[in-house]
Design an enzyme around this catalytic site. Structure first.
Site, PDB file in Angstrom:
ATOM      1  N   GLY A  11     -12.527  -0.744  -8.677  1.00 35.48           N
ATOM      2  CA  GLY A  11     -11.402  -0.821  -9.626  1.00 35.48           C
ATOM      3  C   GLY A  11     -10.761  -2.198  -9.548  1.00 35.48           C
ATOM      4  O   GLY A  11     -10.454  -2.666  -8.454  1.00 35.48           O
ATOM      5  N   ARG A  21     -10.050 -17.831  -7.688  1.00 30.93           N
ATOM      6  CA  ARG A  21      -9.697 -19.259  -7.814  1.00 30.93           C
ATOM      7  C   ARG A  21      -9.566 -19.909  -6.435  1.00 30.93           C
ATOM      8  O   ARG A  21     -10.056 -21.013  -6.196  1.00 30.93           O
ATOM      9  CB  ARG A  21      -8.369 -19.366  -8.583  1.00 30.93           C
ATOM     10  CG  ARG A  21      -7.790 -20.754  -8.672  1.00 30.93           C
ATOM     11  CD  ARG A  21      -6.470 -20.679  -9.434  1.00 30.93           C
ATOM     12  NE  ARG A  21      -5.810 -21.964  -9.534  1.00 30.93           N
ATOM     13  CZ  ARG A  21      -4.953 -22.416  -8.631  1.00 30.93           C
ATOM     14  NH1 ARG A  21      -4.664 -21.703  -7.557  1.00 30.93           N
ATOM     15  NH2 ARG A  21      -4.371 -23.600  -8.813  1.00 30.93           N
ATOM     16  N   ALA A  22      -8.907 -19.168  -5.521  1.00 33.27           N
ATOM     17  CA  ALA A  22      -8.703 -19.727  -4.178  1.00 33.27           C
ATOM     18  C   ALA A  22     -10.038 -19.908  -3.464  1.00 33.27           C
ATOM     19  O   ALA A  22     -10.271 -20.928  -2.802  1.00 33.27           O
ATOM     20  CB  ALA A  22      -7.785 -18.803  -3.369  1.00 33.27           C
ATOM     21  N   VAL A  24     -13.000 -20.377  -4.807  1.00 37.90           N
ATOM     22  CA  VAL A  24     -13.765 -21.461  -5.441  1.00 37.90           C
ATOM     23  C   VAL A  24     -13.176 -22.829  -5.068  1.00 37.90           C
ATOM     24  O   VAL A  24     -13.880 -23.730  -4.623  1.00 37.90           O
ATOM     25  CB  VAL A  24     -13.788 -21.264  -6.981  1.00 37.90           C
ATOM     26  CG1 VAL A  24     -14.388 -22.481  -7.680  1.00 37.90           C
ATOM     27  CG2 VAL A  24     -14.569 -20.010  -7.325  1.00 37.90           C
ATOM     28  N   ARG A  72     -18.500  -0.112 -10.569  1.00 31.41           N
ATOM     29  CA  ARG A  72     -18.789   0.763  -9.426  1.00 31.41           C
ATOM     30  C   ARG A  72     -20.309   0.925  -9.445  1.00 31.41           C
ATOM     31  O   ARG A  72     -20.890   1.148 -10.510  1.00 31.41           O
ATOM     32  CB  ARG A  72     -18.085   2.094  -9.583  1.00 31.41           C
ATOM     33  CG  ARG A  72     -16.551   1.935  -9.695  1.00 31.41           C
ATOM     34  CD  ARG A  72     -15.821   3.236  -9.482  1.00 31.41           C
ATOM     35  NE  ARG A  72     -14.419   3.135  -9.870  1.00 31.41           N
ATOM     36  CZ  ARG A  72     -13.435   2.742  -9.057  1.00 31.41           C
ATOM     37  NH1 ARG A  72     -13.700   2.387  -7.828  1.00 31.41           N
ATOM     38  NH2 ARG A  72     -12.183   2.709  -9.480  1.00 31.41           N
ATOM     39  N   ASP A 103     -11.930   0.033  -1.067  1.00 34.28           N
ATOM     40  CA  ASP A 103     -12.683   0.755  -0.044  1.00 34.28           C
ATOM     41  C   ASP A 103     -14.203   0.734  -0.265  1.00 34.28           C
ATOM     42  O   ASP A 103     -14.970   0.379   0.631  1.00 34.28           O
ATOM     43  CB  ASP A 103     -12.161   2.200  -0.023  1.00 34.28           C
ATOM     44  CG  ASP A 103     -12.726   2.957   1.142  1.00 34.28           C
ATOM     45  OD1 ASP A 103     -12.653   2.420   2.263  1.00 34.28           O
ATOM     46  OD2 ASP A 103     -13.277   4.051   0.932  1.00 34.28           O
ATOM     47  N   THR A 125      -7.049  -4.181  -4.328  1.00 31.70           N
ATOM     48  CA  THR A 125      -6.949  -2.854  -4.960  1.00 31.70           C
ATOM     49  C   THR A 125      -5.473  -2.535  -5.166  1.00 31.70           C
ATOM     50  O   THR A 125      -4.641  -2.897  -4.336  1.00 31.70           O
ATOM     51  CB  THR A 125      -7.593  -1.739  -4.106  1.00 31.70           C
ATOM     52  OG1 THR A 125      -7.177  -0.463  -4.614  1.00 31.70           O
ATOM     53  CG2 THR A 125      -7.183  -1.802  -2.641  1.00 31.70           C
ATOM     54  N   ASP A 127      -4.358   0.331  -4.872  1.00 27.91           N
ATOM     55  CA  ASP A 127      -4.059   1.524  -4.072  1.00 27.91           C
ATOM     56  C   ASP A 127      -3.377   1.239  -2.727  1.00 27.91           C
ATOM     57  O   ASP A 127      -2.814   2.142  -2.115  1.00 27.91           O
ATOM     58  CB  ASP A 127      -5.339   2.315  -3.804  1.00 27.91           C
ATOM     59  CG  ASP A 127      -5.901   2.938  -5.072  1.00 27.91           C
ATOM     60  OD1 ASP A 127      -5.131   3.121  -6.024  1.00 27.91           O
ATOM     61  OD2 ASP A 127      -7.102   3.231  -5.102  1.00 27.91           O
ATOM     62  N   ASP A 129      -4.722   0.794   0.141  1.00 24.39           N
ATOM     63  CA  ASP A 129      -5.248   1.700   1.174  1.00 24.39           C
ATOM     64  C   ASP A 129      -6.372   1.092   2.014  1.00 24.39           C
ATOM     65  O   ASP A 129      -7.277   1.788   2.438  1.00 24.39           O
ATOM     66  CB  ASP A 129      -5.754   2.996   0.511  1.00 24.39           C
ATOM     67  CG  ASP A 129      -6.870   2.727  -0.491  1.00 24.39           C
ATOM     68  OD1 ASP A 129      -7.093   1.554  -0.843  1.00 24.39           O
ATOM     69  OD2 ASP A 129      -7.521   3.696  -0.915  1.00 24.39           O
ATOM     70  N   ARG A 171      -5.691   8.410  -5.609  1.00 23.11           N
ATOM     71  CA  ARG A 171      -6.446   9.644  -5.349  1.00 23.11           C
ATOM     72  C   ARG A 171      -6.253  10.112  -3.918  1.00 23.11           C
ATOM     73  O   ARG A 171      -6.033  11.277  -3.658  1.00 23.11           O
ATOM     74  CB  ARG A 171      -7.936   9.414  -5.615  1.00 23.11           C
ATOM     75  CG  ARG A 171      -8.304   9.605  -7.061  1.00 23.11           C
ATOM     76  CD  ARG A 171      -9.775   9.444  -7.250  1.00 23.11           C
ATOM     77  NE  ARG A 171     -10.215   8.105  -6.880  1.00 23.11           N
ATOM     78  CZ  ARG A 171     -11.124   7.398  -7.546  1.00 23.11           C
ATOM     79  NH1 ARG A 171     -11.709   7.898  -8.589  1.00 23.11           N
ATOM     80  NH2 ARG A 171     -11.469   6.187  -7.155  1.00 23.11           N
ATOM     81  N   HIS A 249      -4.268   3.723 -16.712  1.00 20.34           N
ATOM     82  CA  HIS A 249      -4.820   2.408 -16.387  1.00 20.34           C
ATOM     83  C   HIS A 249      -3.899   1.231 -16.694  1.00 20.34           C
ATOM     84  O   HIS A 249      -4.249   0.097 -16.342  1.00 20.34           O
ATOM     85  CB  HIS A 249      -6.174   2.226 -17.071  1.00 20.34           C
ATOM     86  CG  HIS A 249      -7.264   2.983 -16.371  1.00 20.34           C
ATOM     87  ND1 HIS A 249      -7.406   4.346 -16.523  1.00 20.34           N
ATOM     88  CD2 HIS A 249      -8.213   2.597 -15.492  1.00 20.34           C
ATOM     89  CE1 HIS A 249      -8.423   4.758 -15.774  1.00 20.34           C
ATOM     90  NE2 HIS A 249      -8.930   3.730 -15.136  1.00 20.34           N
ATOM     91  N   ILE A 250      -2.749   1.464 -17.314  1.00 19.13           N
ATOM     92  CA  ILE A 250      -1.844   0.305 -17.451  1.00 19.13           C
ATOM     93  C   ILE A 250      -1.455  -0.197 -16.052  1.00 19.13           C
ATOM     94  O   ILE A 250      -1.110  -1.353 -15.886  1.00 19.13           O
ATOM     95  CB  ILE A 250      -0.555   0.575 -18.280  1.00 19.13           C
ATOM     96  CG1 ILE A 250       0.330   1.613 -17.634  1.00 19.13           C
ATOM     97  CG2 ILE A 250      -0.847   0.934 -19.703  1.00 19.13           C
ATOM     98  CD1 ILE A 250       1.766   1.528 -18.140  1.00 19.13           C
ATOM     99  N   ARG A 252      -3.364  -0.857 -13.726  1.00 16.79           N
ATOM    100  CA  ARG A 252      -4.356  -1.787 -13.189  1.00 16.79           C
ATOM    101  C   ARG A 252      -4.330  -3.151 -13.881  1.00 16.79           C
ATOM    102  O   ARG A 252      -5.002  -4.083 -13.438  1.00 16.79           O
ATOM    103  CB  ARG A 252      -5.754  -1.173 -13.330  1.00 16.79           C
ATOM    104  CG  ARG A 252      -6.025  -0.057 -12.352  1.00 16.79           C
ATOM    105  CD  ARG A 252      -7.233  -0.344 -11.487  1.00 16.79           C
ATOM    106  NE  ARG A 252      -8.427  -0.443 -12.258  1.00 16.79           N
ATOM    107  CZ  ARG A 252      -9.324   0.540 -12.413  1.00 16.79           C
ATOM    108  NH1 ARG A 252      -9.122   1.696 -11.810  1.00 16.79           N
ATOM    109  NH2 ARG A 252     -10.398   0.358 -13.112  1.00 16.79           N
TER     110      ARG A 252
HETATM  111  O1  F6P Z   1      -9.180   2.399  -6.846  1.00 16.54           O
HETATM  112  C1  F6P Z   1      -8.245   2.061  -7.792  1.00 16.54           C
HETATM  113  C2  F6P Z   1      -8.053   3.159  -8.788  1.00 16.54           C
HETATM  114  O2  F6P Z   1      -7.234   2.593  -9.764  1.00 16.54           O
HETATM  115  C3  F6P Z   1      -7.485   4.491  -8.296  1.00 16.54           C
HETATM  116  O3  F6P Z   1      -6.104   4.484  -8.062  1.00 16.54           O
HETATM  117  C4  F6P Z   1      -7.892   5.418  -9.402  1.00 16.54           C
HETATM  118  O4  F6P Z   1      -7.925   6.739  -8.944  1.00 16.54           O
HETATM  119  C5  F6P Z   1      -9.248   4.907  -9.753  1.00 16.54           C
HETATM  120  O5  F6P Z   1      -9.256   3.538  -9.420  1.00 16.54           O
HETATM  121  C6  F6P Z   1      -9.666   5.088 -11.188  1.00 16.54           C
HETATM  122  O6  F6P Z   1     -10.951   4.606 -11.320  1.00 16.54           O
HETATM  123  P1  F6P Z   1     -11.724   4.424 -12.689  1.00 16.54           P
HETATM  124  O7  F6P Z   1     -11.082   3.299 -13.430  1.00 16.54           O
HETATM  125  O8  F6P Z   1     -13.120   4.100 -12.278  1.00 16.54           O
HETATM  126  O9  F6P Z   1     -11.585   5.703 -13.412  1.00 16.54           O
END
Ligand code: F6P
Length: 320
Positions: A11, A21-22, A24, A72, A103, A125, A127, A129, A171, A249-250, A252
């Site tokens: 993700g 950038r850093a 490179v 992925r 992860d 990430t 997350d 985590d 998740r 997804h906003i 991200r």
């Molecule tokens: O790992 C980042 C993450 O944004 C999680 O918080 C979320 O559950 C997952 O990716 C969503 O993944 P995808 O965009 O592949 O559906």
């Protein structure tokens, strides 16, 4: 080391671009050639690899997403996939790889390391985590995106005297939900790390209403359950009508915050320094504002990310 590669995987997160950038610029500063691998481990397997120059990373420091794209890649979980990747790198004389991701990306970097190919993991990430760092690249931006949404929802919640359920990403990790809940003044926060008691929650909400509270905000991490499912539960338990907002997804996207840009710049440069020192198989991070690095295998096996449950306790105390 004369040639290194860099890829982003899993993700995406805001701040991946300043990290690229850093990597490179730091490498070129030290007369090292840098190759960008497009599309994460999938692009590594299929050889989507191009040389990057100083200009390739111009004008990206403020952009969300990743200029190298991401994916992925289930094939990279296999030994054959990993070997194909190593062959692509060796065929071009690329001697080390910086992997920016979460992860799953770290698992890939660990596998390459175990097969004798030097890799450095950079935690990217939303997350938050990843073991071996207090904070990951993208978490701060995502958190600010969530807070912006919570504040806006609070406006309409106040006008209509409603209870809102806001579902956020996470998740397995409750970091976004917990920090957004604390910073957004949520009445209730549901995180995967803690069980919840529906009776306790409804009691708190109803007591608040009796005391004159006009609206409530509940933040639910997606790993607990969907916002819609929790709305159903509240309806059944206490006949409470709610509205649900799924931020999705906003979280991200968006321009990385200054904090994420600084973090990404420091960690990206640190990864290159380690490769220059001939150190592969490391995971970089930041602890108490100091740059740190750990053996990536050990970090993944023994240094599990832990949510600060003191924040959870505090959020409960402050939302009475
Ligand atoms: O790992 C980042 C993450 O944004 C999680 O918080 C979320 O559950 C997952 O990716 C969503 O993944 P995808 O965009 O592949 O559906």
């Amino acid at each position: 080391m004369k040639k290194i590669g860099v890829l982003t995987s899993g993700g995406d997160s805001p701040g991946m671009n300043p990290a690229i950038r850093a990597v490179v610029r730091k490498a070129i500063y030290h007369d090292i050639e840098v190759y960008g691998i497009y599309g994460g481990y999938a692009g590594l397997i299929s050889g989507e690899i191009e040389k990057l120059g100083l200009g390739s990373v111009g004008d990206i420091i403020h952009r969300g997403g990743t200029m190298l794209h991401s994916a992925r890649c289930p094939e990279f979980k296999t030994k054959e996939g990993q070997q194909k990747g190593i062959e692509q790198l060796r065929a071009r004389g690329i001697e080390g790889l910086v992997v920016i991701g979460g992860d799953g990306s770290y698992q890939g970097a660990k596998a390459l390391t175990e097969q004798g190919y030097p890799c450095i993991g950079v935690p990217g990430t939303i997350d938050n985590d990843i073991p071996g760092t207090d904070v990951t690249i993208g978490f701060d931006t995502a958190l600010n995106t969530v807070i912006d949404a919570v504040d806006k929802i609070r406006d309409t919640a106040t006008s209509h005297e409603r209870t809102f359920i806001i579902e956020v990403m996470g998740r397995d990790a409750g970091d976004i939900a917990l920090c957004a809940g604390l910073a957004g003044g949520a009445e209730t926060i549901l995180i995967p790390e803690e069980n919840y008691d529906i009776n306790e929650i409804t009691e708190r909400l109803l007591k608040g209403q009796e005391r004159g509270k006009k609206h409530s905000i509940i933040i639910v991490a997606e790993g607990v359950c969907s916002g819609v499912k929790f709305a159903d539960e509240l309806q059944k338990a206490a006949n409470l009508e709610t509205r649900v907002s799924v931020l999705g997804h906003i979280q991200r996207g968006g321009s990385p915050t200054a904090a994420d840009r600084v973090l990404a710049s420091r960690l990206g440069a640190k990864a290159v320094e380690l490769l220059i020192e001939g150190k592969g198989g490391r995971a970089v991070g930041i602890e108490n504002n100091e740059l740190v690095d750990y053996d990536i295998v050990e970090a993944l096996e023994n240094k599990k990310h832990k949510l600060d449950l003191n924040l959870y306790k505090l959020s409960k105390e402050l939302s009475i």
